[in-house]
Enzyme design. Sequence first.
Site, mmCIF file in Angstrom:
data_model
loop_
_atom_site.group_PDB
_atom_site.id
_atom_site.type_symbol
_atom_site.label_atom_id
_atom_site.label_comp_id
_atom_site.label_asym_id
_atom_site.label_seq_id
_atom_site.Cartn_x
_atom_site.Cartn_y
_atom_site.Cartn_z
ATOM 1 N N LEU A 94 0.810 -1.213 0.000
ATOM 2 C CA LEU A 94 0.000 0.000 0.000
ATOM 3 C C LEU A 94 0.848 1.270 0.000
ATOM 4 O O LEU A 94 0.312 2.366 0.142
ATOM 5 C CB LEU A 94 -0.926 0.018 1.226
ATOM 6 C CG LEU A 94 -1.940 -1.128 1.321
ATOM 7 C CD1 LEU A 94 -2.729 -1.034 2.638
ATOM 8 C CD2 LEU A 94 -2.892 -1.129 0.143
ATOM 9 N N ASP A 150 3.934 6.147 -5.080
ATOM 10 C CA ASP A 150 3.693 6.088 -3.638
ATOM 11 C C ASP A 150 4.028 7.410 -2.950
ATOM 12 O O ASP A 150 3.300 7.878 -2.073
ATOM 13 C CB ASP A 150 4.510 4.963 -3.001
ATOM 14 C CG ASP A 150 4.126 3.598 -3.511
ATOM 15 O OD1 ASP A 150 3.104 3.489 -4.213
ATOM 16 O OD2 ASP A 150 4.861 2.635 -3.230
#
Length: 334
Positions: free
Chosen positions: A106, A153
């Site tokens: 994530l 990210d």
Amino acid sequence: MHIYKAKAPMRIGFFGGGTDVSPYPEEHGGKVLNCTIDKYVRCMLRPTGKPGVTIRSLDLSTITQTVASREWNGNLPLPEAVMNAHPEIDGVEIVMFSDVPPGSGLGSSSALVVAMLKVLDAAFELGFAPHDLAKLAYRIEREDLGISGGWQDQYAAAFGGMNVYHFGAGDAIVEPVVADESALLELESTLVIGFIGDRQMLTRNVVNDQVRRMRDGDTLRYHHETKAFVDEAVKLLRAARIPDFGRLLHEAWEVKKSFSPHIASPLVDQVYATAREHGAWGGKLSGAGGGGFMCFCCPFERRLEIEEALTAMGVRVRPFSFTRTGVHAWKTQP
């Protein structure tokens, strides 16, 4: 004396992942669609009034310290590298933890770096804009430490929200996607995420294998196809055609698996097949591949059925919500 805190969000990458990994964006232009979620890396900075820097990771139960020479013990390489980028900062203790396990897929590593940079910015008035945070975080991870990966990210943690990120040889362009709040809420209501296992040891090899295959020309067309899905997905989101968005996730996942044979382990394939058998329109593995969190898009009335089936396989299903903002910092009294 104030205490400073910051939190940076993680993200679900929907389409275009891999096209942000060098050298593809420099040579062909990368494009990624992702959205941040309410899973954070959290940092606190406390001035100590004494020489040296102490960094404590609560979730890893690890401490690293330095006094004058910035010679660390190597226990926490990412936070150590952040402090090495600012050798003028001294006399602080930094404490941190993550809402999810390492190797989540994530973007937690980048969220950590962005959160640390933001808390340093709040305490020492470094003057970082979101683009500055993202670019410096990328430099620390990819160049200073040599960690394989892309750009999305760092930008997601810095900017937040549902965006398309356009990556090239220069600055990234951040394109907000959905103005209609109901479209995001509807998509959120159809998504299930769950942690299937730690992929941390696999990440570098998976990314390096993808880059090698792309350079050799074996998978370049799959990168082009992956990038093309982004524009189609944006049209579907803006029209609130969420079932078609979910079906497109399935198409994109089939293409993404062609990047490298290491992306989808047998467990990943089993979990994906189970979700589809129980009604999911589509889904994907978050991050580079090998493990971590998976995300599925499904009819609202099948969500609990899918969650129960995944839980029975040992998947740790986690509730979440989308977030609209990136990293935040604030100060408080001890």
